[in-house]
Scaffold this active site. Structure first.
Site, PDB file in Angstrom:
ATOM      1  N   ASP A   1     -11.489  -9.736  29.695  1.00 59.12           N
ATOM      2  CA  ASP A   1     -11.793 -10.562  30.868  1.00 59.12           C
ATOM      3  C   ASP A   1     -10.668 -10.546  31.904  1.00 59.12           C
ATOM      4  OD1 ASP A   1     -12.510 -12.605  32.679  1.00 59.12           O
ATOM      5  OD2 ASP A   1     -13.614 -13.646  31.116  1.00 59.12           O
TER       6      ASP A   1
ATOM      7  N   SER B   1     -14.922 -11.731  35.897  1.00 56.80           N
ATOM      8  CA  SER B   1     -15.792 -12.335  34.889  1.00 56.80           C
ATOM      9  C   SER B   1     -17.206 -12.507  35.456  1.00 56.80           C
ATOM     10  CB  SER B   1     -15.195 -13.664  34.434  1.00 56.80           C
ATOM     11  OG  SER B   1     -15.847 -14.136  33.269  1.00 56.80           O
TER      12      SER B   1
END
Length: 421
Positions: free
Chosen positions: A332, A213
């Site tokens: 993600d 991320s």
């Protein structure tokens, strides 16, 4: 804040010790690295810096030829290997350091042959191999002493150095991994700024960078040597842009993925995919299989950007269009592995949440419990709960600078504790 000034000088220099001050960053003050004198960043406003490059003019190389009279000198009973003449002249010169033997120049008065002979003085040689142990907290030193009465230690020296390097450093490859944390990624920028300033050699010796991320973005900046100051400024601007909307980043008019793409296209070098391949490990999650995948090979800069966007894409929060890479859909990587570890070496873990990580906040409050969130250890306490509120919603600029400064201070504590440079 220190205010005592020893002499007057330009704003770029410390008025107490005269050292060159670092460039202003995200913090409200600029601190001298030598004496800790601090100046407000407002003192640097309006200052223009001009620089120029001056190239030396190309000069033709000159060749010096030895004349025949250079063979003049004391005569020694030595046979010329070229013409067989009995007797050669010689001169000596100290061409190396004082503890080394002199260099002898022999000359033949008949055929004008010049011969060089180097004499080694008996001495010992020391080799030191420094390595950081597995916990990243010990610096061990191994020393090898070689004694050679005739100076013929070159081959043995290289062989022993090779064995020592393989023995001590084969399992000591150092990695740096950054946890996924949303807008708290500014903490990672503080860590990166500190390591760049106070431990450049340590950062240079890092074998691999990893992240998930927001952590993958900072890992990419360090792995590709992108301009850290410009990237930090971009994050500040992005945060301000998000807070302008009524619902912040949740507002449909705010394109988080599009803004991140613009920053990556602007600041990543054109050859970033070549530099990052095999050195940058990015955590992503496959939408089809719901499994984690670590990607470390990139065929183009666009491939690298696509993987970074995939690692940062939170479904529906960051839009409705899932990133695509090599015909697959990703999102993600923090949902499956929030603190990725490269396949080999020792990994130093960085997290903005207090826990059992090498670089992280050290909270004083009591922890109610502890959890592992996708490979990242976190203490359950008041401070971490407060930090969690800024994962998806950006903090104000004042708090943003405080988080950046906290990352800088935590990294500096780690550098001092482990005597890194």
């Amino acid at each position: 804040m220190a205010s005592v000034e020893a002499f007057e000088c330009d704003p770029d220099f410390c008025p107490r010790c005269g050292s060159i001050l670092p460039l202003p960053g995200l913090l409200e003050v600029v601190s001298c690295t030598l004496c800790n004198f601090q100046k407000d960043t407002s003192d640097f406003e309006g200052i223009e810096v001009h620089s120029r490059k001056v190239f030396n003019t190309v000069k033709e190389k000159t060749t010096i030829t030895k004349q025949a009279d250079e063979s003049v000198g004391p005569m020694v009973d030595r046979k010329c290997p070229n013409c067989g003449h009995e007797g050669m002249t010689y001169t000596t010169r100290q061409t190396r350091s004082a503890d080394e033997g002199q260099t002898v120049f022999y000359g033949c008065p008949q055929c004008k042959l010049f011969k060089i002979q180097v004499k080694y003085s008996p001495r010992s040689m020391h080799l030191e191999v420094r390595s950081i142990r597995k916990n990243g907290a010990r610096v061990s030193t191994a020393r090898l002493v070689l004694f050679c009465p005739h100076g013929c230690f070159c081959g043995l020296l290289i062989f022993c150095y090779y064995l020592m390097t393989m023995f001590f450093l084969s399992d000591q490859l150092m990695n740096l991994s950054f946890a996924g944390c949303g807008f708290l990624g500014v903490y990672h920028l503080g860590v990166a700024t500190c390591l760049t300033s106070h431990a450049p050699q340590f950062l240079k010796n890092i074998t691999a960078f990893a992240g998930a991320s927001a952590g993958s973005l900072v890992a990419a900046v360090l792995a590709t040597s992108a301009p850290l100051n410009k990237c930090s400024d971009f994050v500040i601007e992005l945060t301000d842009e998000a807070r302008k909307h009524p619902l912040g980043p949740f507002n449909p008019g705010f394109d988080l993925v599009g803004n991140i793409r613009k920053g990556l296209e602007l600041h990543l070098p054109s050859n970033s995919h070549k530099v990052a391949s095999g050195r940058l490990f990015i955590s992503v999650t496959s939408l089809k299989e719901r499994k984690n995948v670590i990607i470390s090979e990139f065929e183009s800069k666009e491939d690298l950007i696509q993987v970074l966007l995939a690692s940062c894409y939170i479904p529906f929060y960051a839009g409705l269009k899932f990133p695509q890479f090599k015909g697959q859909t990703w999102f993600d990587g923090g949902f499956t592995d929030n603190l990725p570890i490269p396949p080999s070496g020792i990994t130093i873990r960085v997290s903005p949440f207090s826990g059992k990580n090498e670089i992280c906040p050290q909270d004083k409050s009591r922890s109610f419990s502890e959890i592992y969130w996708r490979n990242m250890h976190v203490y359950v306490n008041r401070e971490n709960m407060r930090r969690a509120t800024n994962i998806l919603y950006p903090p104000r600029k004042r708090l943003l600078r405080k988080i950046h400064g906290k990352g800088y201070d935590d990294a500096l504590d780690y550098v001092k504790k482990n005597q890194l440079s």
